[in-house]
Scaffold this active site. Structure first.
Site, short mmCIF file in Angstrom:
data_model
loop_
_atom_site.label_atom_id
_atom_site.label_comp_id
_atom_site.label_asym_id
_atom_site.label_seq_id
_atom_site.Cartn_x
_atom_site.Cartn_y
_atom_site.Cartn_z
N ASP A 73 0.83 -1.21 0.00
CA ASP A 73 0.00 0.00 0.00
C ASP A 73 0.86 1.26 0.00
OD1 ASP A 73 0.71 -0.80 2.70
OD2 ASP A 73 -0.57 0.84 3.41
N GLU A 134 -0.08 -1.31 5.59
CA GLU A 134 0.99 -1.03 6.54
C GLU A 134 1.00 0.43 6.94
OE1 GLU A 134 5.21 0.26 7.51
OE2 GLU A 134 3.86 0.87 5.90
#
Length: 369
Positions: A73, A134
Site C-alpha cells: 500500500d 501497513e
C-alpha cells in the site's frame, strides 16, 4: 534493468492507497503472476476474502528461508495537479523514476522479486511476503502470520527506503485518541457551559514539559506528535466534546506514556488506536556480517511491519534494508534513483544465491524491544 523497470512501472500504475483492498489484492496477484511467468517453481499462498490481502511466495526447498517482507500500500497522492507528472506513470527522468510508491516501497518490492527469483534459480529457500495497509499502522501483517508459520524463517529483509544501508532497529508506535468532555451552551454565555476544547488545550499545553519520554542508545529519543484535533460544532456553541489523536514513537512498551495520559484530570477517555513494539536486532549477529552492504549507525525514524514480524519470529534477525531515501517517503514528486535500485537488486540477488542459514540452535536471539 529493463524487466525490473517494467515491473516497477506496472506496480506504480496500480493505485494501492491504503484502504483499497481490491487494488492491493490486484497488485499482489500481479507479482505472483510475474514470478510464475519466469518459469520458476514456487509455492503461492493467498489470503481469503475475509482477511486484508496478503501473499506468501516461497521457492519450496526445506530449511530456514530468507524472507523478503514488503507492504504494497501507499499513502494518498494529495493534489495530483501539483505533481510534475502523473504519480502513477513511473516516468524516468534524470536517472530517477518518479511516482507514488517508487521509494515507499514498490522499488523495494521489485528488488525483492529479483532476490526471490535468484534464490529459486540456485535452489535456495527464499520467500516473499506481501502485506497490505501497513501505512495505517501495520494493519495487514497480522493477517499473514498464520501463513508465515507454515515455513521456517531464518532471516528477514524489509526493503524499505534506507539508501541501501542495513538498519537493525526502529522505534515502536503508540497512537492514542484522547477525549475531553464538557457541557454545551450558547456562545454568548460561555459561563453557562463547560468548554471541552479548553480542557483539551490545557492538557496539550503541558505535554512538552511533563510527558515522560524515554531514550535508548540504539533507538534514540521517544517523541510525540499532535496528529489531529476535533472540537466544536459552530462558533456560537460551547464545545461539549473535544478529541485529539497523538502519535508517540516509543522505545519501550509505552505503558508509562499511556499511564500519563490516563492520569490527566481533564480527560474523560483515552483509547488506544495502535500499539507496535520497537524492533531491535543484535548488531553482532553473524548473518549481518555476511551481508553486502554498510551497517547503519542509527535507527530508521519510521516503523515497519518488522514490529509484527518480531512478535512472530522472536529469535530471527530482521533488518530494514532497501533502495531509495526516506526523505522521499510520502513526498510530492516521490522518486527513486535508478542507481539505488540497481544496487539493491545486486545485493538481494547475492544474498539469495549465497543464503546459508545457520541451524536453529546456532542462531543468535534478536533482542526484544
Amino acid at each position: 534493468m529493463t524487466d525490473v523497470l517494467a515491473l516497477l512501472g506496472a506496480l506504480v500504475a496500480v493505485d494501492t492507497t491504503s484502504g483499497n483492498r481490491q487494488a492491493q489484492d490486484e497488485l499482489q496477484s500481479m507479482v505472483s503472476s510475474v514470478v510464475r511467468k519466469e518459469g520458476t517453481r514456487v509455492e503461492v499462498l493467498r489470503s481469503g476474502p475475509e482477511a486484508l490481502p496478503w501473499t506468501l511466495i516461497h521457492t519450496g526447498p526445506s530449511g530456514p528461508h530468507l524472507l523478503f517482507a514488503c507492504h504494497v500500500d501507499t499513502v494518498p497522492v494529495g493534489d495530483e495537479a501539483a505533481w510534475g507528472a502523473s504519480p502513477f506513470a513511473a516516468v524516468v527522468s534524470d536517472g530517477k523514476v518518479y511516482g507514488r510508491g517508487t521509494a515507499d516501497m514498490k522499488g523495494g518490492i521489485a528488488a525483492a522479486v529479483e532476490g526471490l527469483l535468484e534464490g529459486a534459480r540456485h535452489g535456495k529457500p527464499v520467500a516473499l511476503l506481501l502485506t497490505s495497509d501497513e501505512e495505517l499502522g501495520s494493519h495487514g501483517a497480522p493477517h499473514a502470520m498464520a501463513a508465515l508459520a507454515t515455513i521456517d524463517v531464518g532471516a528477514v529483509i524489509i526493503p524499505e527506503a534506507t539508501d541501501n544501508e542495513i538498519v537493525t532497529c526502529h522505534r515502536g508506535a503508540l497512537w492514542l485518541e484522547v477525549t475531553a468532555s464538557g457541557r454545551a451552551a450558547h456562545g454568548s454565555t460561555p459561563e453557562r457551559g463547560d468548554n471541552a476544547a479548553l480542557k483539551l488545550i490545557s492538557v496539550l499545553n503541558r505535554v512538552n514539559e511533563d510527558l515522560p519520554l524515554s531514550k535508548d542508545d540504539d533507538l534514540g529519543q521517544e517523541t510525540w506528535n499532535l496528529g489531529t484535533v476535533q472540537a466544536g460544532t459552530a462558533p456560537n456553541v460551547v464545545p461539549d466534546t473535544a478529541h485529539a489523536v497523538v502519535d508517540m514513537r516509543t522505545v519501550g512498551n509505552g505503558h508509562k506514556l499511556e499511564s500519563w495520559w490516563r492520569a490527566q484530570p481533564e480527560l474523560a477517555a483515552v483509547t488506544t488506536l495502535l500499539r507496535l513494539s520497537a524492533l531491535k536486532t543484535d548488531r553482532t549477529h553473524p548473518w549481518l556480517g555476511s551481508l553486502p552492504g554498510p551497517l547503519a549507525d542509527a535507527a530508521t525514524p519510521y516503523f515497519t511491519d518488522g514490529s509484527v514480524l518480531r512478535s512472530a519470529l522472536p529469535d530471527v534477525p530482521i533488518v530494514v534494508w532497501g533502495p531509495g531515501s526516506s526523505t522521499q517517503m510520502h513526498a510530492l514528486n516521490e522518486h527513486l534513483p535508478l542507481t539505488s535500485l540497481a544496487t539493491a537488486i545486486d545485493c538481494f540477488r547475492l544474498c539469495a544465491r549465497t543464503w546459508e542459514p545457520a541451524p536453529p540452535d546456532a542462531r543468535t536471539a534478536a533482542l526484544r524491544a
